[in-house]
Design a protein around this motif. Structure first.
Motif, PDB file in Angstrom:
ATOM      1  N   ASP A  40       0.864  -1.226  -0.071  1.00 48.14           N
ATOM      2  CA  ASP A  40       0.115   0.048  -0.103  1.00 48.14           C
ATOM      3  C   ASP A  40       0.915   1.444  -0.101  1.00 48.14           C
ATOM      4  N   ILE A  41       1.846   1.511   0.957  1.00 44.06           N
ATOM      5  CA  ILE A  41       2.751   2.514   1.065  1.00 44.06           C
ATOM      6  C   ILE A  41       3.904   2.089   1.618  1.00 44.06           C
ATOM      7  N   ILE A  42       5.067   2.889   0.934  1.00 48.13           N
ATOM      8  CA  ILE A  42       6.397   2.644   1.256  1.00 48.13           C
ATOM      9  C   ILE A  42       6.782   3.915   1.776  1.00 48.13           C
ATOM     10  N   ALA A  43       7.242   4.314   2.936  1.00 48.90           N
ATOM     11  CA  ALA A  43       7.713   5.778   3.368  1.00 48.90           C
ATOM     12  C   ALA A  43       9.053   5.533   4.218  1.00 48.90           C
ATOM     13  N   TRP A  44       9.718   6.579   4.077  1.00 45.65           N
ATOM     14  CA  TRP A  44      10.858   6.630   5.071  1.00 45.65           C
ATOM     15  C   TRP A  44      10.470   7.369   6.386  1.00 45.65           C
ATOM     16  N   ASP A  45      10.965   6.978   7.338  1.00 47.93           N
ATOM     17  CA  ASP A  45      10.773   7.357   8.673  1.00 47.93           C
ATOM     18  C   ASP A  45      12.154   7.729   9.335  1.00 47.93           C
ATOM     19  N   GLY A  46      12.913   8.768   8.872  1.00 47.90           N
ATOM     20  CA  GLY A  46      14.555   9.057   9.040  1.00 47.90           C
ATOM     21  C   GLY A  46      15.115   7.943   8.450  1.00 47.90           C
ATOM     22  N   PRO A  47      15.929   7.213   8.878  1.00 44.93           N
ATOM     23  CA  PRO A  47      17.001   6.139   8.130  1.00 44.93           C
ATOM     24  C   PRO A  47      16.212   4.760   7.955  1.00 44.93           C
ATOM     25  N   VAL A  48      14.869   4.847   8.632  1.00 43.00           N
ATOM     26  CA  VAL A  48      14.061   3.450   8.604  1.00 43.00           C
ATOM     27  C   VAL A  48      13.085   3.477   7.447  1.00 43.00           C
ATOM     28  N   LEU A  49      12.927   2.570   6.358  1.00 42.00           N
ATOM     29  CA  LEU A  49      12.212   2.366   5.668  1.00 42.00           C
ATOM     30  C   LEU A  49      10.875   1.603   6.076  1.00 42.00           C
ATOM     31  N   ALA A  50       9.778   2.137   6.026  1.00 42.92           N
ATOM     32  CA  ALA A  50       8.464   1.631   6.472  1.00 42.92           C
ATOM     33  C   ALA A  50       7.745   1.076   5.394  1.00 42.92           C
ATOM     34  N   PHE A  51       7.430  -0.226   5.407  1.00 38.74           N
ATOM     35  CA  PHE A  51       6.432  -0.742   4.449  1.00 38.74           C
ATOM     36  C   PHE A  51       5.024  -0.955   5.191  1.00 38.74           C
ATOM     37  N   CYS A  52       3.975  -0.112   4.688  1.00 38.49           N
ATOM     38  CA  CYS A  52       2.765   0.161   5.514  1.00 38.49           C
ATOM     39  C   CYS A  52       1.825  -0.761   4.710  1.00 38.49           C
ATOM     40  N   GLU A  53       0.994  -1.366   5.417  1.00 38.21           N
ATOM     41  CA  GLU A  53      -0.310  -1.960   5.100  1.00 38.21           C
ATOM     42  C   GLU A  53      -1.503  -1.006   5.542  1.00 38.21           C
ATOM     43  N   VAL A  54      -2.464  -0.800   4.806  1.00 37.45           N
ATOM     44  CA  VAL A  54      -3.464   0.118   5.268  1.00 37.45           C
ATOM     45  C   VAL A  54      -4.797  -0.736   5.284  1.00 37.45           C
ATOM     46  N   LYS A  55      -5.565  -0.647   6.129  1.00 35.08           N
ATOM     47  CA  LYS A  55      -6.658  -1.492   6.462  1.00 35.08           C
ATOM     48  C   LYS A  55      -7.840  -0.462   7.048  1.00 35.08           C
ATOM     49  N   THR A  56      -8.920  -0.465   6.394  1.00 31.40           N
ATOM     50  CA  THR A  56      -9.772   0.737   6.378  1.00 31.40           C
ATOM     51  C   THR A  56     -11.252  -0.154   6.653  1.00 31.40           C
ATOM     52  N   ARG A  57     -11.958   0.222   7.723  1.00 29.77           N
ATOM     53  CA  ARG A  57     -13.113  -0.246   8.027  1.00 29.77           C
ATOM     54  C   ARG A  57     -14.278   0.975   8.523  1.00 29.77           C
ATOM     55  N   ARG A  58     -15.524   0.686   7.918  1.00 25.27           N
ATOM     56  CA  ARG A  58     -16.745   1.470   8.359  1.00 25.27           C
ATOM     57  C   ARG A  58     -17.216   1.099   9.674  1.00 25.27           C
ATOM     58  N   THR A  59     -17.325  -0.281   9.925  1.00 25.37           N
ATOM     59  CA  THR A  59     -17.778  -0.926  11.036  1.00 25.37           C
ATOM     60  C   THR A  59     -16.541  -1.710  11.763  1.00 25.37           C
ATOM     61  N   GLU A  60     -16.705  -2.105  12.987  1.00 25.43           N
ATOM     62  CA  GLU A  60     -16.027  -3.123  13.371  1.00 25.43           C
ATOM     63  C   GLU A  60     -16.785  -4.531  13.618  1.00 25.43           C
ATOM     64  N   ASP A  61     -17.873  -4.826  12.679  1.00 20.41           N
ATOM     65  CA  ASP A  61     -18.619  -5.914  12.979  1.00 20.41           C
ATOM     66  C   ASP A  61     -17.683  -7.186  12.635  1.00 20.41           C
ATOM     67  N   PHE A  62     -16.596  -6.979  11.842  1.00 25.59           N
ATOM     68  CA  PHE A  62     -15.668  -8.162  11.469  1.00 25.59           C
ATOM     69  C   PHE A  62     -14.399  -7.963  12.494  1.00 25.59           C
ATOM     70  N   GLY A  63     -14.337  -7.210  13.391  1.00 20.66           N
ATOM     71  CA  GLY A  63     -13.083  -6.931  14.128  1.00 20.66           C
ATOM     72  C   GLY A  63     -12.425  -5.507  13.664  1.00 20.66           C
ATOM     73  N   SER A  64     -11.359  -5.026  14.200  1.00 22.69           N
ATOM     74  CA  SER A  64     -10.862  -3.880  14.140  1.00 22.69           C
ATOM     75  C   SER A  64     -10.009  -4.119  12.819  1.00 22.69           C
ATOM     76  N   PRO A  65      -9.672  -2.885  12.246  1.00 25.96           N
ATOM     77  CA  PRO A  65      -9.031  -2.937  10.953  1.00 25.96           C
ATOM     78  C   PRO A  65      -7.536  -3.795  10.997  1.00 25.96           C
ATOM     79  N   ALA A  66      -6.870  -3.355  12.014  1.00 26.38           N
ATOM     80  CA  ALA A  66      -5.589  -4.025  12.387  1.00 26.38           C
ATOM     81  C   ALA A  66      -5.615  -5.698  12.174  1.00 26.38           C
ATOM     82  N   GLU A  67      -6.762  -6.173  13.028  1.00 24.80           N
ATOM     83  CA  GLU A  67      -6.941  -7.587  13.184  1.00 24.80           C
ATOM     84  C   GLU A  67      -7.107  -8.311  11.750  1.00 24.80           C
ATOM     85  N   ALA A  68      -7.163  -7.775  10.759  1.00 24.30           N
ATOM     86  CA  ALA A  68      -7.480  -7.973   9.565  1.00 24.30           C
ATOM     87  C   ALA A  68      -5.868  -8.406   8.785  1.00 24.30           C
ATOM     88  N   VAL A  69      -4.707  -8.015   9.311  1.00 24.26           N
ATOM     89  CA  VAL A  69      -3.611  -8.451   8.901  1.00 24.26           C
ATOM     90  C   VAL A  69      -3.060  -9.458   9.814  1.00 24.26           C
TER      91      VAL A  69
END
Length: 119
Positions: A40-69
């Motif tokens: 989804d997103i690759i970003a520099w955080d100072g010298p650290v390269l962060a590979f970012c997974e984005v999870k979006t939810r309108r409801t938590e009927d199936f758990g929190s967005p982070a739980e989907a990873v």
């Protein structure tokens, strides 16, 4: 995936990028694809390269967005990160995997939770 779900996901990613920039990270790639999947997103955080997974939810009927990873998704993202690094020739002192959990309430602004080093 329905067009509505695609629109929700795209909006969530825009919110996540805005959050990363406000937190001082520098996004360098979005929606990088190869035959094995997408980062989804690759970003520099100072010298650290962060590979970012984005999870979006309108409801938590199936758990929190982070739980989907789940474990399999984390394993796939590690492989995709290795492919991206090889394909671009990019080097970093440290690589990190983050999850950005975006919640879209019925009213009000999106809420973004940034889990650094999620896996």
């Amino acid at each position: 995936m329905t067009k509505r779900n695609q629109a929700v996901g795209a909006y969530g990613e825009r919110c996540a990028v805005r959050h990363l920039i406000e937190a001082g990270l520098r996004p360098i790639a979005r929606n990088w694809r190869c035959p094995d999947g997408e980062i989804d997103i690759i970003a520099w955080d100072g010298p650290v390269l962060a590979f970012c997974e984005v999870k979006t939810r309108r409801t938590e009927d199936f758990g929190s967005p982070a739980e989907a990873v789940v474990r399999a998704k984390a394993r796939r993202l590690r492989g995709l990160a290795a492919r991206w690094l090889a394909a671009t020739g990019t080097t970093a002192e440290e690589v990190r995997f983050d999850v950005l959990a975006v919640r879209l309430p019925v009213a009000g602004p999106a809420r973004v939770e940034h889990v650094r080093g999620a896996f």
